[in-house]
Structures are given as structure tokens and as C-alpha cells.
Design a protein around this motif. Structure first.
Motif, PDB file in Angstrom:
ATOM      1  N   SER B  30       0.847  -1.193   0.000  1.00 10.66           N
ATOM      2  CA  SER B  30       0.000   0.000   0.000  1.00 10.66           C
ATOM      3  C   SER B  30       0.875   1.233   0.000  1.00 10.66           C
ATOM      4  N   PRO B  31       0.732   2.037  -1.023  1.00 12.25           N
ATOM      5  CA  PRO B  31       1.661   3.157  -1.147  1.00 12.25           C
ATOM      6  C   PRO B  31       1.160   4.432  -0.487  1.00 12.25           C
ATOM      7  N   SER B  32       2.093   5.308  -0.248  1.00 13.04           N
ATOM      8  CA  SER B  32       1.755   6.705  -0.036  1.00 13.04           C
ATOM      9  C   SER B  32       2.240   7.463  -1.263  1.00 13.04           C
ATOM     10  N   PHE B  34       2.759  11.299  -3.327  1.00 14.63           N
ATOM     11  CA  PHE B  34       2.970  12.729  -3.139  1.00 14.63           C
ATOM     12  C   PHE B  34       3.062  13.410  -4.500  1.00 14.63           C
ATOM     13  N   LYS B  49      -0.286  15.158  -0.300  1.00 12.60           N
ATOM     14  CA  LYS B  49       0.078  13.759  -0.119  1.00 12.60           C
ATOM     15  C   LYS B  49      -1.155  12.910   0.166  1.00 12.60           C
ATOM     16  N   THR B  95       6.594   3.482   0.089  1.00 13.15           N
ATOM     17  CA  THR B  95       5.827   2.460   0.797  1.00 13.15           C
ATOM     18  C   THR B  95       5.876   2.679   2.298  1.00 13.15           C
ATOM     19  N   GLY B  96       6.445   3.796   2.719  1.00 13.22           N
ATOM     20  CA  GLY B  96       6.283   4.202   4.105  1.00 13.22           C
ATOM     21  C   GLY B  96       7.177   3.473   5.082  1.00 13.22           C
ATOM     22  N   ALA B  97       6.692   3.315   6.280  1.00 15.51           N
ATOM     23  CA  ALA B  97       7.522   2.849   7.379  1.00 15.51           C
ATOM     24  C   ALA B  97       7.816   1.370   7.281  1.00 15.51           C
ATOM     25  N   GLY B 103      10.875   5.974   4.381  1.00 14.63           N
ATOM     26  CA  GLY B 103      10.969   7.318   3.840  1.00 14.63           C
ATOM     27  C   GLY B 103      11.583   7.423   2.467  1.00 14.63           C
ATOM     28  N   LYS B 104      12.073   6.327   1.925  1.00 19.50           N
ATOM     29  CA  LYS B 104      12.699   6.407   0.606  1.00 19.50           C
ATOM     30  C   LYS B 104      11.638   6.736  -0.436  1.00 19.50           C
ATOM     31  N   LEU B 105      11.913   7.754  -1.227  1.00 24.84           N
ATOM     32  CA  LEU B 105      10.979   8.216  -2.240  1.00 24.84           C
ATOM     33  C   LEU B 105      11.439   7.777  -3.615  1.00 24.84           C
TER      34      LEU B 105
END
Lengths: 114, 117
Positions: B30-32, B34, B49, B95-97, B103-105
Motif C-alpha cells: 500500500s503506497p503513499s 505525493f 500527499k 511504501t512508508g515505514a 521514507g525512501k521516495l
């Protein structure tokens, strides 16, 4: 508003020389990153740093590169023996904690290797 | 693995007309998502976001984006373009924590928005 600051904004260096790019992250952030963007290409992840050690690095981030947080406020990227292909815009970023932390970016350092 | 594709490298609109910048993503988890904007000689600024709450996300300067899982899209829109919107826009996924990728974008290749008077 707190911001990430990078110095210098432009750096020209001769091939084979060492450069240090400097960043001051937002003061209460715990995660720090370097990204780069070669002209005409995507912004690429280089490295992430947490608790005074590298937490992840990309395949780009080889022995030529190193990062350091020397004094609790600065975050530096050192590139040894620069190559022409290291010419790029280098972005520093920092983030806090949380499930999906927002990364705050500096304005970038444009590195030109001649 | 995660990736982002921005479908247009350049978009040109007239001032006062709608803006649509297209983004498709791929993510194993599940992505975040931005959207960042970069004005000339400036840093990357977060526009908005999505973090698994409301699928329609409102950001700064009148921009919105809608997360559509079925279409794996996260297109950026604005009803009426302003001259100051001219900039480069980046769609970004994480993909978040958890694990070492915290935190890698992962960035799309960027879309340059030009606004004509």
C-alpha cells in the motif's frame, strides 16, 4: 517556517577532485537523505541516514560516496575522485517520524565536474 | 518494488484553464503518494500527499489529486491555472515505514507545466 538549507548552491570541480556537499536539516528531524538529478533524468535516491548510520543506499552509492553527520546539525555528502558523470543537482532532504513522513527538501547543489 | 510514470513530460495551458498532470504508479505494498513542485532555482516543495485516508486530497495553491487504486493513478488537477503555477511537477511514491526503506521516495520523471497568458 523551518527549512532545509544546502551549501554551496553551485560547485564546479575538476575531475578527480573530492567535493563535500553540505546540508543543514530541520532541527527536530531524525531521517536524512541525499538524492540527485542528472540533467534530463529522474530524481534518484542515493542514501538514507538514521541514528548516525546509513539505513539504505542505492546501487549508485558506491565506495566513491560517503555521508556524515559530523556535529549534530550538518549532514554532508562527500564524493571522492569525482567523475564527469557525477555532474548533477544534489538534493538533501530530512523527515520526522510517523507512518508516512513528509520529506522536506533543500534547494539543491548543482555540481559540475569538468 | 515501486515505480512512478508521469505520462506527459510537458503540459501547456492557458491562464484560467484547467490543469491535468497525469501519474500512474506501481507498488508491491500500500503506497503513499505525493506531488512535489519545483520552481526554477528553488527546492522541491510538497503540494499534497495521499496516505490511505480520503482518496481525494487537497493541497496548497488550489491543487487536488485523486487516488484511484483500480487505475493505479494519482492525477493532479487544478480548476484554473495561474501564471505562478509554471514549474516542474513530480509524482512520488513511497511504501512508508518499516524495514530499511523508511521514507525512501521514488520519483517520476517530472512534468513541466507552462502557463500562457
Amino acid at each position: 517556517e523551518p527549512e532545509v538549507t544546502q551549501t554551496p548552491s553551485h560547485q564546479v570541480t575538476q575531475m578527480g577532485q573530492e567535493v563535500i556537499l553540505r546540508c543543514v536539516p530541520i532541527s527536530n528531524h531524525l531521517y536524512f537523505y541525499w538524492y540527485r538529478q542528472i540533467l534530463g533524468q529522474k530524481v534518484e535516491f542515493l542514501v538514507s541516514f538514521y541514528n548516525n548510520e546509513i539505513s539504505e543506499k542505492s546501487e549508485i552509492f558506491d565506495d566513491q560516496f560517503s555521508v556524515e553527520r559530523p556535529d549534530g546539525s550538518n549532514f554532508t555528502l562527500k564524493i571522492r575522485s569525482t567523475k564527469l558523470e557525477d555532474s548533477a543537482m544534489y538534493f538533501c532532504a530530512s523527515s520526522g517520524t510517523g507512518w508516512f513522513p513528509e520529506a522536506f527538501f533543500g534547494q539543491g547543489t548543482r555540481l559540475t565536474v569538468v | 518494488a515501486q515505480s512512478v510514470t508521469q505520462l506527459d513530460s510537458h503540459v501547456s495551458v492557458s491562464e484560467g484553464t484547467p490543469v491535468l498532470l497525469r501519474c500512474n504508479y506501481s507498488s508491491s505494498y500500500s503506497p503513499s503518494l505525493f506531488w512535489y513542485v519545483q520552481h526554477p532555482n528553488k527546492g522541491l516543495q510538497l503540494l499534497l500527499k495521499y496516505t490511505s485516508a480520503a482518496t481525494l486530497v487537497k493541497g496548497i495553491n488550489g491543487f487536488e489529486a485523486e487516488f484511484k487504486k483500480s487505475e493505479t493513478s494519482f492525477h493532479l488537477t487544478k480548476p484554473s491555472a495561474h501564471m505562478s503555477d509554471a514549474a516542474e511537477y513530480f509524482c512520488v511514491v513511497t511504501t512508508g515505514a518499516g524495514g530499511t526503506s523508511y521514507g525512501k521516495l521514488t520519483f517520476g520523471q517530472g512534468t513541466i507545466l507552462t502557463v500562457h497568458p
